[in-house]
Design a protein around this motif. Structure first.
Motif, short mmCIF file in Angstrom:
data_model
loop_
_atom_site.label_atom_id
_atom_site.label_comp_id
_atom_site.label_asym_id
_atom_site.label_seq_id
_atom_site.Cartn_x
_atom_site.Cartn_y
_atom_site.Cartn_z
N ASN A 46 0.33 -10.84 1.43
CA ASN A 46 -0.66 -10.08 1.51
C ASN A 46 -1.18 -10.34 0.19
O ASN A 46 -0.02 -9.39 -0.84
CB ASN A 46 0.84 -8.41 1.33
N GLY A 49 -2.48 -9.81 4.45
CA GLY A 49 -1.29 -8.70 5.14
C GLY A 49 -1.05 -9.30 6.55
O GLY A 49 -0.76 -10.34 6.93
N ASP A 101 5.32 -8.57 5.86
CA ASP A 101 4.27 -9.05 4.37
C ASP A 101 5.33 -10.47 3.91
O ASP A 101 6.16 -9.62 3.69
CB ASP A 101 3.21 -8.36 3.63
N ASP A 164 2.87 -3.84 3.97
CA ASP A 164 2.76 -4.10 3.13
C ASP A 164 3.55 -3.57 2.58
O ASP A 164 3.49 -3.37 1.02
CB ASP A 164 1.26 -2.35 3.86
#
Ligand code: ZN
Length: 457
Positions: A46, A49, A101, A164
């Motif tokens: 990420n 991601g 991620d 995220d």
């Protein structure tokens, strides 16, 4: 025939559950290792991601175990997954949180490619092998082990893998809490990253449980002044104004203080240290009054950051051309506040330090304070398992932050505890080169987590 075999299996596994001897932990360890190897191969660096690939990988594994899961996309490709292992309905659910991620990895300095999950000399190498794919595998395997044993815990166990986290969690945990909090069904406890089992250099074992995170406050300072040609300095430019302000920030007197959670942290560490540290950690505030010890303590950045709100000057922006005096110059400050200080108090002090009203201060990121009490049955369950393992429990204060604040803001108790034991050598590799997890810890960690969940029952 089929139903007969089924009921026989059910009978044996229930009988096994009653004796607690139903799980083959060696087999679970081997399976966890294989699962993590495959999971590391799903590249979810990420940015960008692409957590949907991880969510699908996990959803398939849950489906095989007959555990229902649901995948959510906050934006195309940015997925989170929730799976639920139903309990008997006694008590509110517990959430096993992890993120899908990882940070990126430039393969060139790695001894093994970062997205292959190579096993070498007892370690599984790979980006995410600890942070956070290793945690996700241990959490999932714990649910599989319980489901297969036929045992039903009192409460539901919810697996929540979010997108995220590495860039702030807005499209993952933040989005989930805003849109689907109801799916957690009133859960009061969350286990997340932010602490782990730690083998000290002298062999002692510590279970560090993250209970507090320093509050991040990210700021942009902007100075303005007359633009012009670099050949004719006037001493009033934006850059000069900014540099003067930054110098005052850099050399400001430090407000060193020991907040209660930090005192608790060092007090818990004290018995693990030799004299004279043992005595000093037992009452850190008093110890810091001794000038020699204070200097020694503050010289270690990791320790120093726990007894003051800190400021790192990170991004600098001025002119793009050597011979042009720009009308504006700016600097980003990464500030981390002790839990007893509000952003307003901190900003008021910063303004007086800068002593220049024409410098604008903009808030880039501001998160709420993030702390959980240790007075819960979940904390006591971790303590019980630690006692059985001969480990000391240390309530950890994090200098950095995780997704925990999203859940703490909703009134939930969140502990950072990855139930695997790492040495500091392993911890240093997180987000760095050659991230790796001891293979033996995947099975051991799964078993530790199952014991914590059972201790809660
Ligand atoms: Zn992480």
């Amino acid at each position: 025939m089929r139903s007969l075999v089924g009921s026989l299996l059910l009978f044996t596994s229930l009988a096994g559950a009653a004796t607690g001897a139903e799980v083959d932990w060696t087999a679970i360890g081997a399976e966890a290792t294989e699962m993590l190897r495959d999971y590391v191969r799903v590249d979810t660096s990420n940015p960008p991601g692409n957590e949907i690939a991880a969510a699908k990988f996990l959803a398939e594994r849950f489906a095989k175990e007959g555990i229902e899961s649901r995948v959510f996309e906050s934006e195309p490709g940015r997925a989170s997954i929730l799976a639920r292992l139903p309990g008997k309905g006694g008590g509110k659910p517990i959430v096993l949180l992890n993120h899908l991620d990882t940070v990126g990895a430039d393969p060139s300095p790695w001894s093994h490619p970062p997205f292959e999950g190579v096993i070498d000399d007892g370690f599984l190498y790979g980006r995410g092998s600890v942070d956070c794919k290793g945690l996700a595998v241990v959490e999932a395997m714990a649910m599989f082990a319980i489901a297969r044993s036929g045992e039903r815990l009192q409460r539901d166990v919810i697996f929540l893998g979010t997108a995220d986290e590495e860039t702030g969690g807005k499209l993952g945990a933040g989005w989930f809490v805003q849109n689907h909090l109801d799916l957690l069904d009133g859960a009061e406890w969350v286990l997340n990253e932010g602490g782990h089992g730690r083998r000290l250099e002298d062999g002692k074992l510590v279970y560090e449980v993250g209970v507090v995170e320093k509050t991040p406050l990210w700021l942009k300072l902007t100075a303005s002044g007359p633009a012009g040609h670099g050949s004719t300095p006037r001493g009033t430019s934006a850059v000069e104004r900014l540099v003067r302000a930054l110098e005052r920030v850099r050399t400001r007197p430090r407000d060193v203080r020991v907040v209660p959670q930090v005192a608790d942290y060092y007090r818990a560490l004290a018995p693990l240290r030799d004299e004279p540290l043992r005595n000093r950690y037992a009452d850190l505030a008093t110890a810091l009054q001794d000038q020699a010890f204070r200097e020694e303590f503050l010289a270690r950045p990791e320790d120093a950051a726990l007894v003051q709100s800190t400021i790192s000057i990170t991004v600098l922006n001025g002119s793009e051309k050597t011979n042009v005096v720009p009308p504006q110059a700016s600097a980003d400050l990464d500030c981390r506040l002790l839990p007893d200080e509000t952003p307003e108090q901190f900003l008021a002090e910063l303004r007086s330090t800068i002593a220049d009203d024409e410098i604008e201060i903009e808030r880039l990121v501001e998160l709420p304070p993030s702390a959980s009490t240790t007075d819960t049955a979940l904390y006591r369950a971790i303590e019980q398992v630690a006692r059985e393992d001969g480990a000391a429990v240390v309530p950890n204060v994090l200098r950095g932050f995780t997704d925990s604040h999203y859940f703490r803001s909703q009134g939930m108790v969140v502990y950072g505890f990855v139930p695997v034991v790492l040495t500091d050598e392993e911890t240093r590799r997180l987000h760095g080169v050659d991230e790796r997890v001891p293979v033996a810890e995947l099975g051991a960690g799964t078993q530790r987590l199952v014991r914590i969940l059972r201790a809660l029952d």
